[in-house]
Design an enzyme around this catalytic site. Structure first.
Site, PDB file in Angstrom:
ATOM      1  N   HIS A   1      -4.087   3.493   2.147  1.00 56.28           N
ATOM      2  CA  HIS A   1      -3.402   4.378   1.188  1.00 56.28           C
ATOM      3  C   HIS A   1      -3.532   3.913  -0.262  1.00 56.28           C
ATOM      4  O   HIS A   1      -2.866   4.460  -1.144  1.00 56.28           O
ATOM      5  CB  HIS A   1      -1.917   4.509   1.547  1.00 56.28           C
ATOM      6  CG  HIS A   1      -1.684   5.405   2.724  1.00 56.28           C
ATOM      7  ND1 HIS A   1      -1.719   6.781   2.633  1.00 56.28           N
ATOM      8  CD2 HIS A   1      -1.447   5.118   4.021  1.00 56.28           C
ATOM      9  CE1 HIS A   1      -1.498   7.305   3.835  1.00 56.28           C
ATOM     10  NE2 HIS A   1      -1.336   6.315   4.694  1.00 56.28           N
TER      11      HIS A   1
ATOM     12  N   HIS B   1      -5.826  -5.022   7.719  1.00 51.61           N
ATOM     13  CA  HIS B   1      -5.120  -3.749   7.771  1.00 51.61           C
ATOM     14  C   HIS B   1      -5.797  -2.889   8.825  1.00 51.61           C
ATOM     15  O   HIS B   1      -6.870  -2.333   8.591  1.00 51.61           O
ATOM     16  CB  HIS B   1      -5.201  -3.110   6.379  1.00 51.61           C
ATOM     17  CG  HIS B   1      -4.184  -2.065   6.172  1.00 51.61           C
ATOM     18  ND1 HIS B   1      -2.859  -2.342   5.957  1.00 51.61           N
ATOM     19  CD2 HIS B   1      -4.285  -0.711   6.163  1.00 51.61           C
ATOM     20  CE1 HIS B   1      -2.187  -1.223   5.808  1.00 51.61           C
ATOM     21  NE2 HIS B   1      -3.031  -0.224   5.938  1.00 51.61           N
TER      22      HIS B   1
ATOM     23  N   HIS C   1       2.941  -0.475  10.998  1.00 44.19           N
ATOM     24  CA  HIS C   1       4.359  -0.404  10.612  1.00 44.19           C
ATOM     25  C   HIS C   1       5.287  -0.972  11.673  1.00 44.19           C
ATOM     26  O   HIS C   1       6.499  -0.987  11.491  1.00 44.19           O
ATOM     27  CB  HIS C   1       4.804   1.032  10.288  1.00 44.19           C
ATOM     28  CG  HIS C   1       4.114   1.649   9.117  1.00 44.19           C
ATOM     29  ND1 HIS C   1       4.688   2.635   8.350  1.00 44.19           N
ATOM     30  CD2 HIS C   1       2.911   1.411   8.576  1.00 44.19           C
ATOM     31  CE1 HIS C   1       3.852   3.001   7.394  1.00 44.19           C
ATOM     32  NE2 HIS C   1       2.775   2.257   7.514  1.00 44.19           N
TER      33      HIS C   1
ATOM     34  N   GLU D   1       0.808  -1.227   0.000  1.00 43.20           N
ATOM     35  CA  GLU D   1       0.000   0.000   0.000  1.00 43.20           C
ATOM     36  C   GLU D   1       0.836   1.271   0.000  1.00 43.20           C
ATOM     37  O   GLU D   1       0.384   2.310  -0.446  1.00 43.20           O
ATOM     38  CB  GLU D   1      -0.992   0.028   1.171  1.00 43.20           C
ATOM     39  CG  GLU D   1      -0.358   0.315   2.491  1.00 43.20           C
ATOM     40  CD  GLU D   1      -1.280   1.078   3.453  1.00 43.20           C
ATOM     41  OE1 GLU D   1      -2.338   1.554   3.045  1.00 43.20           O
ATOM     42  OE2 GLU D   1      -0.902   1.180   4.624  1.00 43.20           O
ATOM     43  N   ASN D   2       2.064   1.193   0.519  1.00 46.16           N
ATOM     44  CA  ASN D   2       2.905   2.391   0.551  1.00 46.16           C
ATOM     45  C   ASN D   2       4.215   2.179  -0.206  1.00 46.16           C
ATOM     46  O   ASN D   2       5.230   2.803   0.113  1.00 46.16           O
ATOM     47  CB  ASN D   2       3.195   2.787   2.004  1.00 46.16           C
ATOM     48  CG  ASN D   2       1.967   3.373   2.672  1.00 46.16           C
ATOM     49  OD1 ASN D   2       1.216   4.103   2.052  1.00 46.16           O
ATOM     50  ND2 ASN D   2       1.763   3.025   3.934  1.00 46.16           N
TER      51      ASN D   2
HETATM   52 FE   LIG Z   1      -2.158   1.692   6.202  1.00 41.54          FE
END
Ligand SMILES: [Fe+2]
Length: 243
Positions: free
Chosen positions: A43, A135, A162, A14-15
């Site tokens: 994201h 998520h 994260h 996603e990032n």
């Molecule tokens: Fe996220």
């Protein structure tokens, strides 16, 4: 991947575009590296080029079909939240992507959506090897989903915070669980963002552009061992590789 004899590789991307979303060319790179499915999260829409890439027929197996967004997003959103595939050895598998509701923007109930997806998988391919990327921000919600799905899926792995958690285990019903797999990215940062920029935001409340940090890159992953016939997990291993 090779040293661990991995059959199925799922990457949360996603990032992957410098900390904000994912582009089709980055998705292609991740598939070239061996990813079978790319999961995402809140994201996913940061880079609008991905909308069209993910707008493909439901029964297709092209790469764009294998980039998932959370299944409990609004009806009419591009893409899909579940993918069913088959490995070269004939093992059928399914990957589901859901987003939590606690401390996150609104989406449908991930618990009942998981039930619905599992019913669909049973009717469709009957895959027993089923992995869920949940998520979510709140540990409680992810832990609850782990127990809710224990014995019904191979693994429930959390993403989004994260920060890798040290609670990996195989639950009594045979579902591998970890609250958060952690980030692959720079750990000299505040969850991937340049520390100074985040500190300024906390200290002053003033707006400012966030930029991805670079220092101390690490790769986090979770390795699941399972029975391809029953889908039950027998091992789960947390991995963090340094520079
Ligand atoms: Fe996220």
């Amino acid at each position: 991947m090779e040293s661990n004899d991995v059959d199925l590789l799922i990457i949360n991307g996603e990032n992957a575009a410098g900390g904000f979303g994912i582009t089709p060319s980055i998705a292609e790179d991740l598939f070239d590296l061996g990813a079978h499915v790319i999961t995402t999260g809140n994201h996913i829409w940061d880079k609008k080029e991905i909308f069209e890439y993910m707008t493909v027929p439901a029964d297709s197996h092209v790469r764009g079909r294998r980039v998932l967004r959370p299944a409990n997003y609004a009806v009419g959103t591009p893409g899909f939240g579940v993918y069913e595939g088959e490995l070269p050895n004939g093992t059928k598998y399914a990957v589901m992507n859901l987003q939590g509701r606690v401390f996150m923007s609104s989406c449908d109930d991930p618990f009942r959506k998981a039930d619905e997806l599992l019913e669909g998988i049973k009717r469709n391919t009957g895959a027993k090897v089923i992995l869920l990327d949940v998520h979510g921000e709140a540990s409680s919600e992810k832990v609850a989903l782990g127990w809710y799905l224990d014995g019904r899926v191979t693994a429930v792995l959390g993403t989004h915070t994260h920060i890798p958690t040290a609670d990996e285990r195989v639950l009594p019903g045979g579902t591998a669980y970890q609250t958060d797999v952690g980030m692959s990215g720079p750990y000299d940062s505040v969850i991937g963002v340049e520390t100074e920029l985040v500190l300024k935001r906390f200290l002053t409340g003033m707006p400012g552009k966030f930029e991805a940090a670079k220092g101390n890159p690490k790769m986090c992953a979770t390795l699941i061992g399972c029975d391809g016939g029953t889908g039950r997990a027998h091992s789960v291993q947390r991995i963090m590789l340094g520079e």
